[in-house]
Design a protein around this motif. Structure first.
Motif, mmCIF file in Angstrom:
data_model
loop_
_atom_site.group_PDB
_atom_site.id
_atom_site.type_symbol
_atom_site.label_atom_id
_atom_site.label_comp_id
_atom_site.label_asym_id
_atom_site.label_seq_id
_atom_site.Cartn_x
_atom_site.Cartn_y
_atom_site.Cartn_z
ATOM 1 N N ASP A 1 0.796 -1.410 -0.104
ATOM 2 C CA ASP A 1 0.102 0.028 -0.004
ATOM 3 C C ASP A 1 0.837 1.060 -0.047
ATOM 4 O OD1 ASP A 1 -2.537 -0.880 -0.732
ATOM 5 O OD2 ASP A 1 -2.986 -0.922 1.774
ATOM 6 N N PRO A 2 2.073 1.520 0.718
ATOM 7 C CA PRO A 2 2.830 2.473 0.382
ATOM 8 C C PRO A 2 3.073 3.112 -0.723
ATOM 9 C CG PRO A 2 3.661 1.210 2.435
ATOM 10 C CD PRO A 2 2.586 0.388 1.589
ATOM 11 N N ILE A 3 3.021 2.293 -1.750
ATOM 12 C CA ILE A 3 3.149 2.648 -3.322
ATOM 13 C C ILE A 3 2.131 3.857 -3.679
ATOM 14 C CG2 ILE A 3 3.401 1.868 -5.642
ATOM 15 C CD1 ILE A 3 4.532 -0.812 -4.479
ATOM 16 N N ASN A 4 0.903 3.588 -3.019
ATOM 17 C CA ASN A 4 0.057 4.294 -3.139
ATOM 18 C C ASN A 4 0.359 5.838 -2.861
ATOM 19 O OD1 ASN A 4 -2.001 2.760 -4.780
ATOM 20 N ND2 ASN A 4 -2.765 1.913 -2.876
ATOM 21 N N SER A 5 0.912 5.653 -1.727
ATOM 22 C CA SER A 5 1.567 6.932 -0.865
ATOM 23 C C SER A 5 2.275 7.997 -1.937
ATOM 24 C CB SER A 5 1.785 6.570 0.312
ATOM 25 O OG SER A 5 0.947 6.121 1.292
ATOM 26 N N LEU A 6 3.208 7.100 -2.434
ATOM 27 C CA LEU A 6 4.099 7.592 -3.580
ATOM 28 C C LEU A 6 3.468 8.430 -4.726
ATOM 29 C CD1 LEU A 6 7.241 4.895 -3.965
ATOM 30 C CD2 LEU A 6 7.145 7.291 -2.949
ATOM 31 N N ILE A 7 2.367 7.412 -4.883
ATOM 32 C CA ILE A 7 1.493 8.189 -6.206
ATOM 33 C C ILE A 7 0.904 9.346 -5.744
ATOM 34 C CG2 ILE A 7 -0.486 7.771 -7.922
ATOM 35 C CD1 ILE A 7 0.533 4.700 -7.605
ATOM 36 N N VAL A 8 0.285 9.458 -4.696
ATOM 37 C CA VAL A 8 -0.230 10.583 -4.074
ATOM 38 C C VAL A 8 0.680 11.900 -3.972
ATOM 39 C CG1 VAL A 8 -1.533 11.584 -1.963
ATOM 40 C CG2 VAL A 8 -1.968 9.450 -2.660
ATOM 41 N N ALA A 9 1.848 11.314 -3.453
ATOM 42 C CA ALA A 9 2.731 12.635 -3.574
ATOM 43 C C ALA A 9 3.217 13.216 -4.643
ATOM 44 C CB ALA A 9 4.181 11.851 -2.756
ATOM 45 N N PHE A 10 3.240 12.414 -5.632
ATOM 46 C CA PHE A 10 3.781 12.810 -7.042
ATOM 47 C C PHE A 10 2.550 13.549 -7.894
ATOM 48 C CE2 PHE A 10 7.329 9.878 -7.626
ATOM 49 C CZ PHE A 10 8.369 10.508 -8.094
ATOM 50 N N SER A 11 1.282 13.384 -7.372
ATOM 51 C CA SER A 11 0.256 13.707 -8.229
ATOM 52 C C SER A 11 0.099 15.280 -8.157
ATOM 53 C CB SER A 11 -1.052 13.102 -7.514
ATOM 54 O OG SER A 11 -1.051 11.839 -7.716
ATOM 55 N N PRO A 12 0.286 16.120 -7.001
ATOM 56 C CA PRO A 12 -0.185 17.479 -7.301
ATOM 57 C C PRO A 12 1.014 18.091 -8.269
ATOM 58 C CG PRO A 12 0.086 16.858 -4.887
ATOM 59 C CD PRO A 12 0.040 15.794 -5.735
#
Length: 281
Positions: free
Chosen positions: A129-140
């Motif tokens: 699941d932490p991979i989703n956190s990376l995606i959220v961090a990259f998104s903005p």
């Protein structure tokens, strides 16, 4: 908070955005620990979240007023509703479709398999699941790049950032995954390593192509992402029960990864078609 994220992402002020996000997370952690330490009760947890939300709301309101550069521009509430109605329905439909498969995997494995298999799968999924956190961090940052650079070079993003980082992530999970499972869940969940690695393939395919969603959104093609999510769900519903029956927790991990990869292949093909049509004009 969501208005703040939208405004500061659009303006490209990622420094302030990051500071607010960091302050919000740190404050929430401190408040939860403090309230629960003083009174170890579930109500303390909710009090902590309430004070955290009040703090964040006041902070973002002050920043929005301070950074407001459109004070001379006015719009009525009816005009705002008319302007945002179309996008509102598209985005909410996309989010609603995305909610369906979020927890469906646990329901399906709970129905077709035993409690042990469900536990193994949940541990495996929690670890990736932490991979989703990376995606959220990259998104903005990604949204800002697409908004300000209409012809942003995703190939350079893939080669220079996403591919090297994905190699590091996969290597980390392969080398230290067993140790993580042992530390977090114990030796009895050692079988979670293989489903974790199977899930990792799906999650990494999403990580490598996460930008397709933002591209589709910024080019008024969010319904294509919604369709991709529907394809994801259909593939899971077809393959999930079959693979679980024969392969248990490894089967549902394979079904999830297959669903994600199919969705992202569809979105990637949509992006390629859109670019080809645009280049022909």
């Amino acid at each position: 908070l969501e208005v703040f994220k939208g405004v500061f992402t659009h303006n490209g002020d990622m420094k302030t955005y990051s500071l607010v996000e960091s302050s919000s997370n740190i404050t929430r952690f401190i408040l939860v620990v403090t309230f629960v330490s003083l009174n170890p009760d579930i109500s303390s947890f909710f009090y902590a979240l309430t004070f955290h939300q009040l703090f964040v709301s006041v902070l973002v309101l002050l920043l929005l007023f301070k950074k407001d550069t459109n004070k001379a521009e006015k719009i009525t509430f009816k005009e705002y509703i008319k302007m945002s109605k179309s996008n509102f329905y598209k985005i909410r439909t996309d989010q609603s479709v995305g909610l369906i498969p979020t927890h469906l995997d646990v329901v399906v494995i709970g129905y077709f398999a035993d409690y042990y298999s469900a536990g193994i799968y949940r541990i495996a999924k929690k670890l990736v699941d932490p991979i989703n956190s990376l995606i959220v961090a990259f998104s903005p940052w990604m949204l800002n790049k697409i908004n300000n650079q209409g012809d942003y070079n995703f190939r350079n993003l893939f080669i220079n950032i996403l591919l090297p980082s994905s190699v590091i992530i996969v290597s980390f999970y392969y080398l230290f995954g067993s140790n993580l499972i042992e530390i977090i869940a114990g030796d009895e969940f050692a079988d979670a390593f293989l489903p974790m690695m199977i899930l990792l393939f799906g999650f990494m395919s999403y990580y490598l192509t996460f930008w397709t969603r933002h591209f589709l959104f910024m080019n008024d093609l969010i319904f294509k992402h919604t369709l991709g999510r529907i394809i994801n769900l259909v593939i899971f519903l077809i393959t999930g029960p079959i693979l679980i029956t024969y392969y248990g927790f490894n089967g549902i991990a394979a079904s999830i990864s297959l669903s994600i990869m199919t969705q992202k292949l569809y979105e990637l093909s949509t992006y390629i078609k859109f670019k080809n049509i645009k280049n022909n004009y």
